[in-house]
Design an enzyme around this catalytic site. Structure first.
Site, PDB file in Angstrom:
ATOM      1  N   GLY A  23       2.719 -18.171  -0.704  1.00 25.05           N
ATOM      2  CA  GLY A  23       1.871 -16.932  -1.336  1.00 25.05           C
ATOM      3  C   GLY A  23       2.515 -15.715  -0.672  1.00 25.05           C
ATOM      4  O   GLY A  23       2.522 -15.822   0.578  1.00 25.05           O
ATOM      5  N   GLN A  60       2.204  -6.982   2.034  1.00 23.77           N
ATOM      6  CA  GLN A  60       2.870  -7.642   3.373  1.00 23.77           C
ATOM      7  C   GLN A  60       4.142  -7.382   3.825  1.00 23.77           C
ATOM      8  O   GLN A  60       4.685  -7.475   4.580  1.00 23.77           O
ATOM      9  CB  GLN A  60       2.826  -9.296   3.187  1.00 23.77           C
ATOM     10  CG  GLN A  60       1.140  -9.717   3.288  1.00 23.77           C
ATOM     11  CD  GLN A  60       1.166 -11.064   3.015  1.00 23.77           C
ATOM     12  OE1 GLN A  60       1.276 -11.766   2.093  1.00 23.77           O
ATOM     13  NE2 GLN A  60       1.310 -11.965   4.483  1.00 23.77           N
ATOM     14  N   CYS A  68      -1.776 -17.603   7.485  1.00 25.03           N
ATOM     15  CA  CYS A  68      -1.154 -16.483   6.857  1.00 25.03           C
ATOM     16  C   CYS A  68       0.130 -15.955   7.761  1.00 25.03           C
ATOM     17  O   CYS A  68       0.240 -16.015   8.729  1.00 25.03           O
ATOM     18  CB  CYS A  68      -2.504 -15.361   7.170  1.00 25.03           C
ATOM     19  SG  CYS A  68      -1.771 -13.800   6.315  1.00 25.03           S
ATOM     20  N   LEU A  69       1.043 -15.751   6.644  1.00 27.93           N
ATOM     21  CA  LEU A  69       2.315 -15.101   7.584  1.00 27.93           C
ATOM     22  C   LEU A  69       1.975 -13.953   8.329  1.00 27.93           C
ATOM     23  O   LEU A  69       3.020 -13.678   9.018  1.00 27.93           O
ATOM     24  CB  LEU A  69       3.372 -14.808   6.009  1.00 27.93           C
ATOM     25  CG  LEU A  69       3.565 -16.080   5.259  1.00 27.93           C
ATOM     26  CD1 LEU A  69       4.452 -15.676   4.168  1.00 27.93           C
ATOM     27  CD2 LEU A  69       4.134 -17.300   6.216  1.00 27.93           C
ATOM     28  N   HIS A 128      -6.655 -15.362  -1.370  1.00 29.20           N
ATOM     29  CA  HIS A 128      -6.022 -15.046  -0.144  1.00 29.20           C
ATOM     30  C   HIS A 128      -5.004 -13.841  -0.447  1.00 29.20           C
ATOM     31  O   HIS A 128      -5.167 -12.798   0.308  1.00 29.20           O
ATOM     32  CB  HIS A 128      -5.313 -16.244   0.622  1.00 29.20           C
ATOM     33  CG  HIS A 128      -4.558 -15.830   1.723  1.00 29.20           C
ATOM     34  ND1 HIS A 128      -4.926 -16.224   3.087  1.00 29.20           N
ATOM     35  CD2 HIS A 128      -3.409 -14.995   2.082  1.00 29.20           C
ATOM     36  CE1 HIS A 128      -4.237 -15.795   4.061  1.00 29.20           C
ATOM     37  NE2 HIS A 128      -3.325 -14.951   3.478  1.00 29.20           N
ATOM     38  N   GLU A 129      -4.436 -13.801  -1.388  1.00 29.48           N
ATOM     39  CA  GLU A 129      -3.502 -12.688  -2.006  1.00 29.48           C
ATOM     40  C   GLU A 129      -4.219 -11.619  -2.384  1.00 29.48           C
ATOM     41  O   GLU A 129      -3.929 -10.739  -2.201  1.00 29.48           O
ATOM     42  CB  GLU A 129      -2.504 -13.252  -2.870  1.00 29.48           C
ATOM     43  CG  GLU A 129      -1.514 -14.431  -2.301  1.00 29.48           C
ATOM     44  CD  GLU A 129      -0.916 -14.240  -0.918  1.00 29.48           C
ATOM     45  OE1 GLU A 129      -0.756 -12.999  -0.652  1.00 29.48           O
ATOM     46  OE2 GLU A 129      -0.894 -15.216   0.030  1.00 29.48           O
ATOM     47  N   HIS A 147      -5.341  -9.576   0.624  1.00 27.65           N
ATOM     48  CA  HIS A 147      -4.231  -8.862   1.398  1.00 27.65           C
ATOM     49  C   HIS A 147      -4.211  -7.546   0.418  1.00 27.65           C
ATOM     50  O   HIS A 147      -4.076  -6.406   0.869  1.00 27.65           O
ATOM     51  CB  HIS A 147      -2.852  -9.449   1.044  1.00 27.65           C
ATOM     52  CG  HIS A 147      -2.578 -10.457   2.283  1.00 27.65           C
ATOM     53  ND1 HIS A 147      -2.542  -9.952   3.411  1.00 27.65           N
ATOM     54  CD2 HIS A 147      -2.193 -11.579   2.119  1.00 27.65           C
ATOM     55  CE1 HIS A 147      -2.257 -10.999   4.372  1.00 27.65           C
ATOM     56  NE2 HIS A 147      -2.106 -12.028   3.453  1.00 27.65           N
TER      57      HIS A 147
HETATM   58 ZN    ZN Z   1      -1.736 -13.895   4.273  1.00 28.34          ZN
END
Ligand code: ZN
Length: 155
Positions: free
Chosen positions: A25, A30, A67-68, A109-110, A113
């Site tokens: 995702g 981000q 998380c990226l 999660h998204e 963000h």
């Molecule tokens: Zn993340």
């Protein structure tokens, strides 16, 4: 509000970035774009959700979340299990998505963000203490903390 060619090319780039990471995702902010949309792939191909809104959540589910934006780390996080998210697809059609477990977790999660909440802010006190020590060690070898993760953990 307007889903134009700019949004379509942003989404195409985001999907590419998500797969290259690799991740499941990615939220627009981000990649530095202040637009309320995210892309995800829970195993059935890429899906875009524009102007997503959480309308219902229930239950409880613990999942090891990564998380990226916090590369190389993962924590067991408990959140609601089943969620109902509404939004629009790339063609402007209304989306109504109900999901649980893994897919439900991606949505939450998204959405975090897009609301400016990073995973480290969902940690409990013990996890936060460990993460703080871990990130301090990492940042002693790096000159800057570009995402301000250390300061988030001090909150
Ligand atoms: Zn993340």
């Amino acid at each position: 509000e307007e889903i134009d060619g700019g949004v379509a090319s942003l989404v195409a780039q985001m999907i590419e970035t998500m797969y290259a990471a690799p991740g499941v995702g990615l939220a627009a902010n981000q990649v530095g774009v202040s637009r309320r949309l995210f892309v995800y792939d829970a195993g059935d191909g890429p899906i875009t959700v524009i102007n997503p809104r959480l309308v219902e959540s229930e239950g409880e589910f613990t999942y090891t979340e990564a998380c990226l934006s916090v590369p190389g780390h993962a924590w067991d996080i408990t959140r609601p299990d089943r969620v109902h998210v509404i939004g629009l697809d790339l063609d402007g059609n209304e989306l109504s998505l109900e999901a649980s477990e893994f897919e439900g977790r991606i949505f939450q999660h998204e959405l975090d963000h897009l609301d400016g909440i990073l995973l480290v802010e969902r940690l409990d006190d013990d996890q936060r203490r460990e993460a703080r020590a871990m990130l301090r060690r990492e940042f002693t070898s790096a000159p800057v903390d570009p995402d301000g993760l250390a300061s988030l953990l001090e909150r």
